[in-house]
Design a protein around this motif. Sequence first.
Motif, PDB file in Angstrom:
ATOM      1  N   ARG A   1       0.888  -1.167  -0.017  1.00 54.75           N
ATOM      2  CA  ARG A   1       0.135  -0.024  -0.050  1.00 54.75           C
ATOM      3  C   ARG A   1       0.807   1.296   0.099  1.00 54.75           C
ATOM      4  O   ARG A   1       1.762   1.264   0.782  1.00 54.75           O
ATOM      5  CB  ARG A   1      -0.710   0.059   1.257  1.00 54.75           C
ATOM      6  N   TYR A   2       0.485   2.413  -0.926  1.00 54.68           N
ATOM      7  CA  TYR A   2       1.274   3.645  -0.790  1.00 54.68           C
ATOM      8  C   TYR A   2       0.575   4.526   0.177  1.00 54.68           C
ATOM      9  O   TYR A   2      -0.671   4.442   0.273  1.00 54.68           O
ATOM     10  CB  TYR A   2       1.223   4.054  -2.211  1.00 54.68           C
ATOM     11  N   ASP A   3       1.595   5.255   0.903  1.00 49.03           N
ATOM     12  CA  ASP A   3       1.151   6.076   1.989  1.00 49.03           C
ATOM     13  C   ASP A   3       0.072   6.947   1.499  1.00 49.03           C
ATOM     14  O   ASP A   3       0.487   7.495   0.315  1.00 49.03           O
ATOM     15  CB  ASP A   3       2.236   6.505   2.487  1.00 49.03           C
ATOM     16  N   GLY A   4      -1.112   7.002   2.031  1.00 45.58           N
ATOM     17  CA  GLY A   4      -1.969   8.216   1.620  1.00 45.58           C
ATOM     18  C   GLY A   4      -3.070   7.630   0.523  1.00 45.58           C
ATOM     19  O   GLY A   4      -4.093   8.457  -0.021  1.00 45.58           O
ATOM     20  N   VAL A   5      -2.913   6.310   0.231  1.00 42.35           N
ATOM     21  CA  VAL A   5      -3.811   5.841  -0.991  1.00 42.35           C
ATOM     22  C   VAL A   5      -4.781   4.955  -0.216  1.00 42.35           C
ATOM     23  O   VAL A   5      -4.586   4.248   0.755  1.00 42.35           O
ATOM     24  CB  VAL A   5      -3.033   5.090  -1.927  1.00 42.35           C
ATOM     25  N   THR A   6      -6.146   5.243  -0.414  1.00 47.67           N
ATOM     26  CA  THR A   6      -7.011   4.503   0.306  1.00 47.67           C
ATOM     27  C   THR A   6      -8.113   3.898  -0.662  1.00 47.67           C
ATOM     28  O   THR A   6      -7.966   4.106  -1.996  1.00 47.67           O
ATOM     29  CB  THR A   6      -8.266   5.774   1.071  1.00 47.67           C
ATOM     30  N   THR A   7      -8.678   2.879  -0.119  1.00 50.46           N
ATOM     31  CA  THR A   7      -9.987   2.248  -1.296  1.00 50.46           C
ATOM     32  C   THR A   7     -11.267   2.626  -0.761  1.00 50.46           C
ATOM     33  O   THR A   7     -11.443   2.258   0.478  1.00 50.46           O
ATOM     34  CB  THR A   7      -9.484   1.036  -1.371  1.00 50.46           C
ATOM     35  N   PRO A   8     -12.203   2.815  -1.690  1.00 56.13           N
ATOM     36  CA  PRO A   8     -13.379   2.935  -1.105  1.00 56.13           C
ATOM     37  C   PRO A   8     -14.380   1.647  -0.950  1.00 56.13           C
ATOM     38  O   PRO A   8     -15.476   1.519  -0.677  1.00 56.13           O
ATOM     39  CB  PRO A   8     -14.142   3.773  -2.340  1.00 56.13           C
ATOM     40  N   PHE A   9     -13.533   0.388  -1.707  1.00 54.19           N
ATOM     41  CA  PHE A   9     -14.118  -0.562  -1.443  1.00 54.19           C
ATOM     42  C   PHE A   9     -14.131  -1.488  -0.409  1.00 54.19           C
ATOM     43  O   PHE A   9     -13.270  -0.694   0.558  1.00 54.19           O
ATOM     44  CB  PHE A   9     -13.647  -1.537  -2.750  1.00 54.19           C
ATOM     45  N   ASP A  10     -14.410  -2.624  -0.182  1.00 51.73           N
ATOM     46  CA  ASP A  10     -14.357  -3.175   1.263  1.00 51.73           C
ATOM     47  C   ASP A  10     -12.906  -3.380   2.020  1.00 51.73           C
ATOM     48  O   ASP A  10     -12.496  -3.641   2.867  1.00 51.73           O
ATOM     49  CB  ASP A  10     -15.146  -4.514   1.448  1.00 51.73           C
ATOM     50  N   GLY A  11     -11.583  -3.338   0.793  1.00 54.99           N
ATOM     51  CA  GLY A  11     -10.580  -3.248   1.271  1.00 54.99           C
ATOM     52  C   GLY A  11      -9.788  -4.608   1.539  1.00 54.99           C
ATOM     53  O   GLY A  11      -8.623  -4.777   1.332  1.00 54.99           O
TER      54      GLY A  11
END
Length: 669
Positions: free
Chosen positions: A653-663
């Motif tokens: 995971r890159y710092d600062g990247v998020t996912t709107p999916f369940d992850g």
Amino acid sequence: MTTGQLIVVDHLVTLLGVTAWFAAGATAATRHARLALGLLAAALLLSLERVVTVAILAGRGWWFVQEKVVLGLPMLGVAAAAAVVIAGPRLLAAARRSPGAGTSGGLVPGDELPASSVVSLLTAGYAALAGLMVTLLAGYPLTWSSALIAGSVVCAAALLTARVATAPADPAAVAAPDGGRGFSRRGFIGLAGGVVVASTGTTGVGLMFAPAGSVVTGGGPGPSTRSGAAVSVAQLRGGGAPAPGGTRRRHVLTARTATVRLASGREIRAWTFDGRVPGPPITATVGDLVEVTLRNADIGDGVTLHWHGYDVACGEDGAPGVTQHLVAPGEEFAYRFRADQAGTYWYHTHQASHRGVRRGLYGTLVVTPRRPHGDASAERLDLTLPVHTFDGTVVIGDRDLRTERTARTGTEVRLRLVDTDSEPHRLALAGTPFRVAAVDGRDLHRPGEVAGTALRLPAGGRYDLVFAMPSAPVALVVDDDRAGGLRLRPDDGAGADDSASEDTSGWPQLDLLRYGTPAAVPFGAGSRADRHFTMVLDRGVAMVDGRPAYAQTVNGGGHPSIPDQLVAEGDLVRFTVVNRSLETHPWHLHGHPVLVLSRNGTPSSGSPLWLDTFDVRPGEVWEVAFQATNPGIWMNHCHNLPHANQGMMLKLRYDGVTTPFDGAHTTSM
Ligand SMILES: [Cu+2]
């Protein structure tokens, strides 16, 4: 001896040792003193041999021996020493006393060995067995809970044995609630059982509440706390316009079940893209824009498209639950990316891929340079050959029979081999010298000509083999099956000298780490990595998708409980991948090619080798590195897809990247 062989030897010696300790205990219990003495000596020798094997293994890496050195051998050492001190002199004395008639040295009736001798011998057996169980079930890294369980099981078993061995022969005394020995048998069983249940229960509860989704930083800084700087993977999409001179390549792929008729006439029930296996080949020229709409007609598991080895933007990566929702029946998803990388790649579903890919949800992606390699005026034959196994039958392209082709002598031939299976394939090209021009889509630097040498193509991997068509036939032999594969014949009918039919099964295997010529690389073994992650691959008991399983593990954990690896954009990242297990693990990081630095401590000395899938065989240790230049949340997993399904998968995971999916990328549904 290879590390893998040493691991097997240690397992076997341990098993023999366990058997010898138990046999010594059993023969002592049945009053065969001389035999018991012999078995005690054998058990001791086997235990000492283990010290030697473990010492050699330790030289190959601490990961291979940690639980043996810290727990298994000390536990066995204490128990074995106790057995020698307690049982040794008594067995010796009894063996001297016994009449020499029987070879086993059976005692005369009434001449009993003390129960403590039997108990101490059996306890050494329990300790040896517990050590083996910790290796097989827990592995690396050793945890307090594994050590606690192992220790308490051995103590409980010893207590129980002592109780049984010293129980009075009179059943009435046993039945008495308090036989005057302080503890009743029931009390002993209760105590022993209680110790085991308590330690197991504690660990079980611990496993259940083990924090999921935590992060390892590989020695770099932790997650930044800046708010508002986060970017969602859903925003990290590809596309734009084709490069000048490029075109749009539009495809619609419909995933559906179908009955596919192979060349032999055999029919298979397959999961397909557009009713065919492999799916439609996708081709492009560098600079083209590829637009693929994926539709799902009736694949109940759901589907996605993952562009294997192609460094698309993360939102196009096709990891369900991480970069997109899975595409359910009746739904669709559009993928777009600029074809900026030439080479041989493939696409496949990433949803329940251990089922979907095996049943046929895959196809090839070939991007050719704007100006082709070599002599522009030369005649060319460019064949893309995905190798796949359907129900035990190897299918190359769409053929389960040998493919026959003709080519004019002198034609520049390029065979693009793709392993779409979960196991490696052995390839041999007979009848011509050839070069491995590219591996995993990336050109090698000045690859030399080879002949009489086989290749091992890892699961998910690709090799481009090139040669000039000779005036005699050429055969591509897959897995030493000379009846199948591919046969190229010169079109003038020549070919009396048919060396293409030779037996290639004894050919040595090309080592790509020593093939080709070194060239400048942006970083190497001496470069200081910003982050360094170690992944120890093994089998063990772990939680996988919320359920306990005998899993394929990374650092003792199973997906999704393995901590994410955190990187920051621009980082130079190093991986050490260690295989403690007895199976091959083709390691695959999404979104980035990795540069191979070394294998088993030997530096890569040939052409720079950029791979997206590298085969980590039993006992091997690979060092690879890559530059974190493609922000996102990327799957990092074993490409033996059943292994990934059994837990061997994590996220980078890159710092600062998020996912709107369940992850949590689902492994199975
Ligand atoms: Cu694996």
